[in-house]
Design a protein around this motif. Structure first.
Motif, mmCIF file in Angstrom:
data_model
loop_
_atom_site.group_PDB
_atom_site.id
_atom_site.type_symbol
_atom_site.label_atom_id
_atom_site.label_comp_id
_atom_site.label_asym_id
_atom_site.label_seq_id
_atom_site.Cartn_x
_atom_site.Cartn_y
_atom_site.Cartn_z
ATOM 1 N N ASP A 111 35.788 75.715 53.452
ATOM 2 C CA ASP A 111 36.030 74.992 54.701
ATOM 3 C C ASP A 111 34.880 74.021 54.933
ATOM 4 O O ASP A 111 33.735 74.291 54.558
ATOM 5 C CB ASP A 111 36.112 75.976 55.871
ATOM 6 C CG ASP A 111 37.345 76.863 55.805
ATOM 7 O OD1 ASP A 111 38.365 76.389 55.272
ATOM 8 O OD2 ASP A 111 37.272 78.016 56.278
ATOM 9 N N PRO A 112 35.162 72.890 55.579
ATOM 10 C CA PRO A 112 34.089 71.952 55.898
ATOM 11 C C PRO A 112 33.043 72.621 56.803
ATOM 12 O O PRO A 112 33.382 73.449 57.657
ATOM 13 C CB PRO A 112 34.801 70.817 56.636
ATOM 14 C CG PRO A 112 36.249 70.989 56.327
ATOM 15 C CD PRO A 112 36.461 72.434 56.005
ATOM 16 N N LEU A 113 31.783 72.259 56.635
ATOM 17 C CA LEU A 113 30.693 72.876 57.372
ATOM 18 C C LEU A 113 30.878 72.814 58.894
ATOM 19 O O LEU A 113 30.670 73.827 59.573
ATOM 20 C CB LEU A 113 29.357 72.248 56.959
ATOM 21 C CG LEU A 113 28.106 72.921 57.510
ATOM 22 C CD1 LEU A 113 28.065 74.391 57.149
ATOM 23 C CD2 LEU A 113 26.865 72.221 56.997
ATOM 24 N N PRO A 114 31.296 71.684 59.480
ATOM 25 C CA PRO A 114 31.502 71.671 60.945
ATOM 26 C C PRO A 114 32.541 72.701 61.397
ATOM 27 O O PRO A 114 32.404 73.310 62.455
ATOM 28 C CB PRO A 114 31.981 70.247 61.234
ATOM 29 C CG PRO A 114 31.443 69.427 60.102
ATOM 30 C CD PRO A 114 31.469 70.342 58.912
ATOM 31 N N GLN A 115 33.556 72.911 60.565
ATOM 32 C CA GLN A 115 34.590 73.894 60.911
ATOM 33 C C GLN A 115 34.017 75.310 60.857
ATOM 34 O O GLN A 115 34.293 76.136 61.728
ATOM 35 C CB GLN A 115 35.774 73.748 59.953
ATOM 36 C CG GLN A 115 36.937 74.630 60.292
ATOM 37 C CD GLN A 115 38.106 74.397 59.335
ATOM 38 O OE1 GLN A 115 38.189 73.381 58.658
ATOM 39 N NE2 GLN A 115 39.011 75.359 59.291
ATOM 40 N N VAL A 116 33.197 75.618 59.854
ATOM 41 C CA VAL A 116 32.572 76.937 59.733
ATOM 42 C C VAL A 116 31.625 77.163 60.909
ATOM 43 O O VAL A 116 31.608 78.235 61.512
ATOM 44 C CB VAL A 116 31.810 77.061 58.387
ATOM 45 C CG1 VAL A 116 30.991 78.334 58.337
ATOM 46 C CG2 VAL A 116 32.786 76.998 57.222
ATOM 47 N N GLU A 117 30.861 76.126 61.250
ATOM 48 C CA GLU A 117 29.929 76.230 62.380
ATOM 49 C C GLU A 117 30.683 76.548 63.671
ATOM 50 O O GLU A 117 30.292 77.447 64.435
ATOM 51 C CB GLU A 117 29.160 74.922 62.516
ATOM 52 C CG GLU A 117 28.137 74.923 63.621
ATOM 53 C CD GLU A 117 27.414 73.588 63.746
ATOM 54 O OE1 GLU A 117 26.562 73.490 64.641
ATOM 55 O OE2 GLU A 117 27.708 72.659 62.972
ATOM 56 N N GLN A 118 31.780 75.835 63.915
ATOM 57 C CA GLN A 118 32.563 76.072 65.134
ATOM 58 C C GLN A 118 33.169 77.471 65.126
ATOM 59 O O GLN A 118 33.185 78.159 66.151
ATOM 60 C CB GLN A 118 33.664 75.015 65.281
ATOM 61 C CG GLN A 118 34.379 75.075 66.605
ATOM 62 C CD GLN A 118 33.432 74.848 67.785
ATOM 63 O OE1 GLN A 118 32.639 73.907 67.796
ATOM 64 N NE2 GLN A 118 33.487 75.714 68.777
#
Length: 133
Positions: free
Chosen positions: A109-116
């Motif tokens: 998953d893209p990093l911003p998605q994992v962070e969220q």
């Protein structure tokens, strides 16, 4: 025949110490390499944009050597080998590991998605953004 004589004369001058880049800027008929002082950048051993004769000639040179003239479609070429970079051969295991990493990254998953997702999971709230330096 006049072009070949001019190329031979230029090669003689280069072998006697005339500056290659300056000579290329003044005498080259190839506008791309002329403007760059004769530099073509890195060329692969099997470069499809270079003639086989030029590639074979370059393969036999040491760094700093000047050779030619070689007849090509556009006229004659004199080359100087500025640098050589030997490719290191990767083992089969290194290639497999690199491919495995690329596949894993492409499926992640893209990093911003994992962070969220982590913020939501742990109900984290950002109080203040730290500006990037």
């Amino acid at each position: 025949m006049e072009e070949e004589e001019e190329a031979d004369s230029l090669l003689d001058a280069l072998e006697k110490g005339e500056d290659f880049e300056e000579a290329a800027r003044k005498q080259s008929t190839d506008s791309f390499s002329r403007d760059a002082g004769g530099r073509l950048g890195w060329i692969e051993r099997n470069d499809p944009f270079q003639s086989e004769e030029v590639l074979q000639l370059a393969a036999g040179l040491d760094v700093g050597d000047i050779a030619g003239p070689v007849r090509v479609e556009e006229g004659y070429v004199i080359i100087r080998l500025n640098d050589k970079e030997e490719r290191q051969v990767q083992s089969a295991e290194e290639v497999r590991e690199e491919i495995r990493m690329q596949l894993a990254l492409s499926q992640a998953d893209p990093l911003p998605q994992v962070e969220q997702m982590l913020r939501n999971k742990y109900e984290a709230v950002i109080l203040s953004e730290i500006p990037a330096s």
